[in-house]
Write an enzyme that holds these catalytic residues in place. Structure first.
Site, PDB file in Angstrom:
ATOM      1  N   ARG A  42       0.843  -1.232   0.000  1.00 51.01           N
ATOM      2  CA  ARG A  42       0.000   0.000   0.000  1.00 51.01           C
ATOM      3  C   ARG A  42       0.865   1.263   0.000  1.00 51.01           C
ATOM      4  O   ARG A  42       1.611   1.488  -0.877  1.00 51.01           O
ATOM      5  CB  ARG A  42      -0.974   0.001   1.196  1.00 51.01           C
TER       6      ARG A  42
ATOM      7  N   ASN B  94      -0.756  -2.660  -7.582  1.00 57.91           N
ATOM      8  CA  ASN B  94      -2.128  -2.106  -7.571  1.00 57.91           C
ATOM      9  C   ASN B  94      -2.299  -1.078  -6.459  1.00 57.91           C
ATOM     10  O   ASN B  94      -3.219  -1.144  -5.656  1.00 57.91           O
ATOM     11  CB  ASN B  94      -3.165  -3.231  -7.432  1.00 57.91           C
TER      12      ASN B  94
ATOM     13  N   ASP C  94       0.149 -12.988  -0.088  1.00 59.77           N
ATOM     14  CA  ASP C  94      -0.866 -12.068  -0.611  1.00 59.77           C
ATOM     15  C   ASP C  94      -1.320 -11.123   0.514  1.00 59.77           C
ATOM     16  O   ASP C  94      -2.516 -10.879   0.704  1.00 59.77           O
ATOM     17  CB  ASP C  94      -2.059 -12.812  -1.222  1.00 59.77           C
TER      18      ASP C  94
ATOM     19  N   GLY D 197      -9.217  -9.012   0.857  1.00 65.13           N
ATOM     20  CA  GLY D 197      -7.797  -9.061   1.171  1.00 65.13           C
ATOM     21  C   GLY D 197      -7.567  -9.350   2.635  1.00 65.13           C
ATOM     22  O   GLY D 197      -8.300  -8.860   3.500  1.00 65.13           O
TER      23      GLY D 197
HETATM   24  C1  NCD Z   1      -5.696  -7.796  -3.055  1.00 66.07           C
HETATM   25  C2  NCD Z   1      -5.622  -6.342  -2.579  1.00 66.07           C
HETATM   26  O1  NCD Z   1      -6.442  -5.949  -1.757  1.00 66.07           O
HETATM   27  O2  NCD Z   1      -4.711  -5.643  -3.034  1.00 66.07           O
HETATM   28  N1  NCD Z   1      -6.905  -8.388  -2.578  1.00 66.07           N
HETATM   29  C3  NCD Z   1      -7.179  -9.687  -2.456  1.00 66.07           C
HETATM   30  O3  NCD Z   1      -8.296 -10.022  -2.085  1.00 66.07           O
HETATM   31  N2  NCD Z   1      -6.274 -10.636  -2.693  1.00 66.07           N
HETATM   32  C4  NCD Z   1      -5.570  -7.768  -4.517  1.00 66.07           C
HETATM   33  C5  NCD Z   1      -5.270  -9.070  -5.142  1.00 66.07           C
HETATM   34  O4  NCD Z   1      -4.279  -9.733  -4.854  1.00 66.07           O
HETATM   35  O5  NCD Z   1      -6.092  -9.415  -5.979  1.00 66.07           O
HETATM   36 ZN    ZN Z   2      -2.570  -9.929  -4.227  1.00 70.41          ZN
END
Ligand code: NCD
Ligand code: ZN
Length: 366
Positions: A57, A87, A247, A262
């Protein structure tokens, strides 16, 4: 600096040794290296844990997480290198944003790092940056950087690609791909079964290994958690899983309550895997292969890093106590996201100390 009585875990077994470190690098691996040093008997040491899937982030989303809090969480979870996803807000899809991101990490990160680069339509800037992977979002998720370009054109650039997709689109990309293709968060039985025979790198997350779908808003994630048969299929196909990546995707509690996808999982990944090892679902060698050996080979071969267990490698070490029983308490996370579907889980296996390039960056209160 001398590390005494290490029991180093590699994918091929454990090695009892002392390690001499100078200027952040491993300079000697041997038995009974003479000199004063710190004694690590009783623990196991993982050399260079690289988490290939992290959303740190920052930028305009410092309220969710910053590079500092994310990497503090990383080292508390035993991770010594994070690979950051593009992202962000603004997204890392231009050379300018990539350079900004790089200097932000250089200033703030408490562990080592590499960056991924996003692509939406234009491919001009890809040749001007040095990411680990070009990350291609083919299904909607946090950040709105869906790929709208031509897949053949992108693949013809010959860059290592990481994809985030549904099964049908992944199949198409596997068919077209001739280079390095990294498939993020494989989550279902049909997907792992299809990918078993493919020339790709398969990543699975801890949450897909340990959780199934439920109405717990804290576990809302993309791809969604599977049913028990999906979860079981991941374990029974462990041999086809190349990488376990967290992740780590932090959101505020309010955002989670409103359905944000996420899970902030970087602090719980290794403890959960150590617990699974205690339950005899996998071995320490299995963990080392997917957290150290394969990710290290990728950053070494693609970016010229020196990660792993050899003379000349960066002295990145994670010491764990395999027998320590403790309760995951999300309120104590270093991450700004102080919530987790694993909150309250009693696990066996704890990170006790983390070193990055020879520097002590984390020590657990025991
Ligand atoms: C991730 C995010 O919030 O950046 N979210 C998720 O549910 N895994 C994005 C991603 O990896 O698709
Ligand atoms: Zn991700």
């Amino acid at each position: 600096m001398l590390f005494k009585n290490l029991r180093v875990v590699t994918s091929k077994g454990t090695v009892d040794c002392d390690i001499q470190v100078d200027h952040g690098l491993i300079t000697h691996i041997g038995k009974d290296i003479p000199g004063e040093g710190t004694d690590f008997s009783g623990s196991y040491t993982f050399p260079s844990i690289v988490d290939l899937h992290v959303h740190a982030r920052d930028f305009n989303q410092r309220y969710k997480e910053t590079v500092k809090t994310c990497t503090e969480a990383a080292v508390a979870g035993g991770v010594t290198t994070v690979v950051d996803m593009p992202n962000t807000d603004p997204p890392v899809i231009t050379k300018e944003a990539f350079e900004m991101r790089k200097s932000l990490f250089e200033r703030e990160s408490v562990c080592d790092f590499a960056l991924n680069f996003g692509v939406v339509d234009t491919m001009e800037e890809i040749s001007q940056v040095t990411p680990l992977f070009v990350k291609v979002y083919l299904s909607e998720t946090t950040g709105h950087i869906l790929f709208r370009g031509d897949s053949r054109e992108l693949l013809s650039l010959g860059k290592p690609i990481a994809v985030h997709s549904d099964l049908e689109t992944t199949k198409e990309w596997c068919r077209l791909n001739k280079g390095i293709l990294y498939v993020c968060h494989v989550a279902s039985k049909p997907e792992i079964e299809f990918l078993r025979g493919q020339q790709v790198i398969r990543e699975v997350t801890p949450h897909h290994l340990f959780l199934t779908r439920s109405d717990d808003v804290l576990s809302t994630v993309k791809p969604p958690l599977g049913r028990e048969e999906d979860r079981k299929a991941l374990w029974s196909n462990l041999g086809s899983i190349d990488v376990i990546g967290s992740d780590h995707a932090p959101h505020t509690l309010e955002e989670k309550m409103q359905g944000a996808s996420g899970i902030a999982g970087i602090e719980t990944m290794l403890p959960l895997l150590l617990h699974a090892r205690h339950k005899e679902l996998l071995t320490l060698e299995d963990i080392a292969l997917r957290l150290c050996d394969i990710p290290c080979k990728l950053v070494n071969s693609l970016l010229g890093y020196r990660k792993g267990f050899f003379v000349g490698a960066d002295a990145d070490f994670t010491m764990i106590d395999p027998g320590k029983e403790w309760v995951i308490d999300a309120s104590e996370f270093k991450s700004k996201a102080k919530h987790s579907p694993f909150d309250g889980w009693r696990v066996r296996g704890k990170v006790v100390r983390t070193f990055v390039k020879g520097e002590s960056v984390f020590e657990a209160d025991l």
